[in-house]
Design a protein around this motif. Sequence first.
Motif, PDB file in Angstrom:
ATOM      1  N   THR A  94      70.842  25.529  55.535  1.00 11.44           N
ATOM      2  CA  THR A  94      69.646  24.724  55.757  1.00 11.44           C
ATOM      3  C   THR A  94      69.080  24.995  57.154  1.00 11.44           C
ATOM      4  OG1 THR A  94      70.773  22.836  56.768  1.00 11.44           O
ATOM      5  CG2 THR A  94      70.674  22.887  54.353  1.00 11.44           C
ATOM      6  N   PRO A  95      67.831  24.604  57.407  1.00  8.93           N
ATOM      7  CA  PRO A  95      67.335  24.594  58.781  1.00  8.93           C
ATOM      8  C   PRO A  95      68.187  23.648  59.632  1.00  8.93           C
ATOM      9  CG  PRO A  95      65.522  24.392  57.227  1.00  8.93           C
ATOM     10  CD  PRO A  95      66.782  24.236  56.433  1.00  8.93           C
ATOM     11  N   PRO A  96      68.148  23.786  60.970  1.00 15.65           N
ATOM     12  CA  PRO A  96      68.947  22.915  61.831  1.00 15.65           C
ATOM     13  C   PRO A  96      68.706  21.425  61.584  1.00 15.65           C
ATOM     14  CG  PRO A  96      68.068  24.732  63.111  1.00 15.65           C
ATOM     15  CD  PRO A  96      67.425  24.808  61.756  1.00 15.65           C
ATOM     16  N   GLU A  97      67.481  21.065  61.285  1.00 16.83           N
ATOM     17  CA  GLU A  97      67.147  19.683  60.950  1.00 16.83           C
ATOM     18  C   GLU A  97      65.787  19.664  60.268  1.00 16.83           C
ATOM     19  OE1 GLU A  97      65.258  18.322  65.258  1.00 16.83           O
ATOM     20  OE2 GLU A  97      67.278  17.714  64.725  1.00 16.83           O
ATOM     21  N   GLY A  98      65.484  18.550  59.654  1.00 10.93           N
ATOM     22  CA  GLY A  98      64.198  18.466  58.981  1.00 10.93           C
ATOM     23  C   GLY A  98      63.983  17.118  58.329  1.00 10.93           C
ATOM     24  N   THR A  99      62.764  16.907  57.851  1.00 12.29           N
ATOM     25  CA  THR A  99      62.381  15.705  57.117  1.00 12.29           C
ATOM     26  C   THR A  99      61.757  16.123  55.795  1.00 12.29           C
ATOM     27  OG1 THR A  99      62.026  14.347  59.098  1.00 12.29           O
ATOM     28  CG2 THR A  99      60.881  13.682  57.084  1.00 12.29           C
ATOM     29  N   ILE A 100      62.244  15.548  54.727  1.00 14.17           N
ATOM     30  CA  ILE A 100      61.696  15.824  53.398  1.00 14.17           C
ATOM     31  C   ILE A 100      60.817  14.636  53.022  1.00 14.17           C
ATOM     32  CG2 ILE A 100      62.236  16.455  51.024  1.00 14.17           C
ATOM     33  CD1 ILE A 100      65.148  16.988  52.071  1.00 14.17           C
ATOM     34  N   ASP A 101      59.535  14.868  52.973  1.00 18.14           N
ATOM     35  CA  ASP A 101      58.567  13.826  52.623  1.00 18.14           C
ATOM     36  C   ASP A 101      57.905  14.260  51.321  1.00 18.14           C
ATOM     37  OD1 ASP A 101      56.579  11.948  52.401  1.00 18.14           O
ATOM     38  OD2 ASP A 101      55.814  12.172  54.442  1.00 18.14           O
ATOM     39  N   ASN A 102      58.533  13.862  50.223  1.00 23.72           N
ATOM     40  CA  ASN A 102      58.066  14.327  48.921  1.00 23.72           C
ATOM     41  C   ASN A 102      58.256  13.213  47.897  1.00 23.72           C
ATOM     42  OD1 ASN A 102      57.159  16.717  47.284  1.00 23.72           O
ATOM     43  ND2 ASN A 102      59.055  16.239  46.191  1.00 23.72           N
ATOM     44  N   PRO A 103      57.207  12.823  47.164  1.00 20.28           N
ATOM     45  CA  PRO A 103      57.352  11.756  46.175  1.00 20.28           C
ATOM     46  C   PRO A 103      58.416  12.090  45.138  1.00 20.28           C
ATOM     47  CG  PRO A 103      55.042  12.232  46.575  1.00 20.28           C
ATOM     48  CD  PRO A 103      55.820  13.314  47.262  1.00 20.28           C
ATOM     49  N   VAL A 104      59.157  11.084  44.743  1.00 21.59           N
ATOM     50  CA  VAL A 104      60.224  11.246  43.767  1.00 21.59           C
ATOM     51  C   VAL A 104      59.723  10.794  42.403  1.00 21.59           C
ATOM     52  CG1 VAL A 104      62.474  10.364  43.038  1.00 21.59           C
ATOM     53  CG2 VAL A 104      62.109  11.073  45.408  1.00 21.59           C
ATOM     54  N   LYS A 105      59.825  11.679  41.419  1.00 22.69           N
ATOM     55  CA  LYS A 105      59.431  11.334  40.061  1.00 22.69           C
ATOM     56  C   LYS A 105      60.529  10.529  39.385  1.00 22.69           C
ATOM     57  CE  LYS A 105      56.568  15.458  39.381  1.00 22.69           C
ATOM     58  NZ  LYS A 105      56.363  16.676  38.559  1.00 22.69           N
ATOM     59  N   PRO A 106      60.181   9.502  38.638  1.00 22.95           N
ATOM     60  CA  PRO A 106      61.202   8.728  37.911  1.00 22.95           C
ATOM     61  C   PRO A 106      61.943   9.604  36.911  1.00 22.95           C
ATOM     62  CG  PRO A 106      59.084   7.591  37.941  1.00 22.95           C
ATOM     63  CD  PRO A 106      58.831   8.979  38.433  1.00 22.95           C
ATOM     64  N   ASP A 107      63.166   9.230  36.579  1.00 26.18           N
ATOM     65  CA  ASP A 107      63.919   9.945  35.564  1.00 26.18           C
ATOM     66  C   ASP A 107      63.260   9.744  34.204  1.00 26.18           C
ATOM     67  OD1 ASP A 107      65.766  10.961  37.343  1.00 26.18           O
ATOM     68  OD2 ASP A 107      67.069   9.224  37.199  1.00 26.18           O
ATOM     69  N   LYS A 108      63.709  10.487  33.223  1.00 27.98           N
ATOM     70  CA  LYS A 108      63.047  10.499  31.917  1.00 27.98           C
ATOM     71  C   LYS A 108      63.034   9.123  31.248  1.00 27.98           C
ATOM     72  CE  LYS A 108      67.259  12.095  29.582  1.00 27.98           C
ATOM     73  NZ  LYS A 108      67.840  13.161  28.720  1.00 27.98           N
ATOM     74  N   ASP A 109      63.998   8.245  31.591  1.00 33.57           N
ATOM     75  CA  ASP A 109      64.016   6.914  31.003  1.00 33.57           C
ATOM     76  C   ASP A 109      62.877   6.035  31.525  1.00 33.57           C
ATOM     77  OD1 ASP A 109      66.274   7.474  29.462  1.00 33.57           O
ATOM     78  OD2 ASP A 109      67.616   6.967  31.112  1.00 33.57           O
ATOM     79  N   HIS A 110      62.273   6.450  32.669  1.00 30.45           N
ATOM     80  CA  HIS A 110      61.170   5.678  33.260  1.00 30.45           C
ATOM     81  C   HIS A 110      59.980   6.606  33.542  1.00 30.45           C
ATOM     82  CE1 HIS A 110      63.973   2.316  33.856  1.00 30.45           C
ATOM     83  NE2 HIS A 110      64.834   3.207  34.288  1.00 30.45           N
ATOM     84  N   LYS A 111      59.756   7.568  32.656  1.00 28.11           N
ATOM     85  CA  LYS A 111      58.754   8.587  32.917  1.00 28.11           C
ATOM     86  C   LYS A 111      57.327   8.043  32.905  1.00 28.11           C
ATOM     87  CE  LYS A 111      58.892  10.071  28.052  1.00 28.11           C
ATOM     88  NZ  LYS A 111      59.174  11.233  27.161  1.00 28.11           N
TER      89      LYS A 111
END
Length: 245
Positions: A94-111
Amino acid sequence: MLEILFEDDYYVAVNKPNGLLVHRTRIAEEKKEFALQILRDQLGYHLFTVHRLDRGTSGVLLFAKSSKVATLTVKAFEERQMEKLYYAIVRGYTPPEGTIDNPVKPDKDHKHKAPQDAITHYKQLGTVELAIPVGRYQTARYSLVQVVPETGRMHQIRKHFAHLRHYIVGDKRHGDWRHNKMFFDELQSPFLLLHAAMLGFEHPVTKQYMEVHAPVPQNMARLCTQFGWKDVLPAAVFPPASEAL
């Protein structure tokens, strides 16, 4: 019995092992044991869940002893007042450090639900290259990362590292099966390598800041020792006794 990490008049925290559900769910009715049930039987009184960990994730799991304290704690989680720290072993450097700012999609049970905002911060603590072929590569590279989720979405950490293609080893749903298989076959490691190491918060009754730490499970401690990472982990999560595992 579950390992108790902390207990007072209002809370009890345990070190949840890999593979144990927090409580009964609709999708896991066949399971006979749950952390909530085991701890109730172990202590002999009623408890209230205030948060959850994925079945595969190990680490700090907090319960309240009253509905009032449970309500206050759930609110603190929702308002992002709880500090959470995880460790994970992931594919690649991985890079030395970082921030992941990405919307999370619900699992298929809550699609039907819309993606939720999700933010995860991470820092690389160590790397290793193993002389074991995986896929089309003759060696396999991995990183140990410290992870601080700012939000608390379902499977957030697992999905975020999958988004970076630095899949968490042992993740059967969001990971890379080839690396999971190699760890199982060559390193005798069948578990998700994601550990909830610390939970910090202001006690809603005493108003004191408190931290609960959970030592990494034996399997993860063994791998960290083998990969030369034991010195980069704090004693609270990698006690000296773990070196002999």
